[in-house]
Write a protein that holds these residues in place. Structure first.
Motif, PDB file in Angstrom:
ATOM      1  N   HIS A   5      -5.313   6.388  43.808  1.00  0.00           N
ATOM      2  CA  HIS A   5      -5.022   4.968  43.957  1.00  0.00           C
ATOM      3  C   HIS A   5      -5.074   4.584  45.425  1.00  0.00           C
ATOM      4  N   SER A  27      -7.715   2.100  41.502  1.00  0.00           N
ATOM      5  CA  SER A  27      -6.959   1.760  40.296  1.00  0.00           C
ATOM      6  C   SER A  27      -7.872   1.100  39.262  1.00  0.00           C
ATOM      7  N   ASP A  30     -11.685   4.994  37.717  1.00  0.00           N
ATOM      8  CA  ASP A  30     -11.293   6.385  37.892  1.00  0.00           C
ATOM      9  C   ASP A  30     -12.490   7.204  38.353  1.00  0.00           C
TER      10      ASP A  30
END
Length: 89
Positions: A5, A27, A30
């Motif tokens: 993140h 976020s 991925d």
């Protein structure tokens, strides 16, 4: 490509270290999604080797005619090649 993140370097999501590109997911995307996108965007996917044990990525690689390799298989080959190079002639 790593899931993260927050990249360790703050807002930097991509860096090259010793000739190796390091990319951090976000976020929103991925790591697997980033890899799929890289496969889709590559202009010569047949030259790609996708190292992952994730079968979703294997399927994405095969769709573009890239070569998928399981992570453990790739690592064993790296170790075998390194050991062979270190053997005296």
């Amino acid at each position: 490509v790593f899931d993260a993140h927050e990249a360790p370097w703050g807002s930097l999501r991509r860096s090259t270290i010793a000739g190796i590109s390091v990319i951090f997911g976000s976020s929103e995307l991925d790591a697997d999604s980033v890899i799929e996108q890289l496969i889709l965007e590559d202009s010569a996917p047949k030259r790609l080797t996708v190292v992952s044990s994730d079968h979703r990525l294997h399927r994405a690689a095969k769709r573009r005619k890239a070569t998928p390799v399981d992570s453990d298989q790739w690592f064993r080959e790296v170790i075998r090649a390194r050991t062979a190079r270190q053997q005296p002639d």
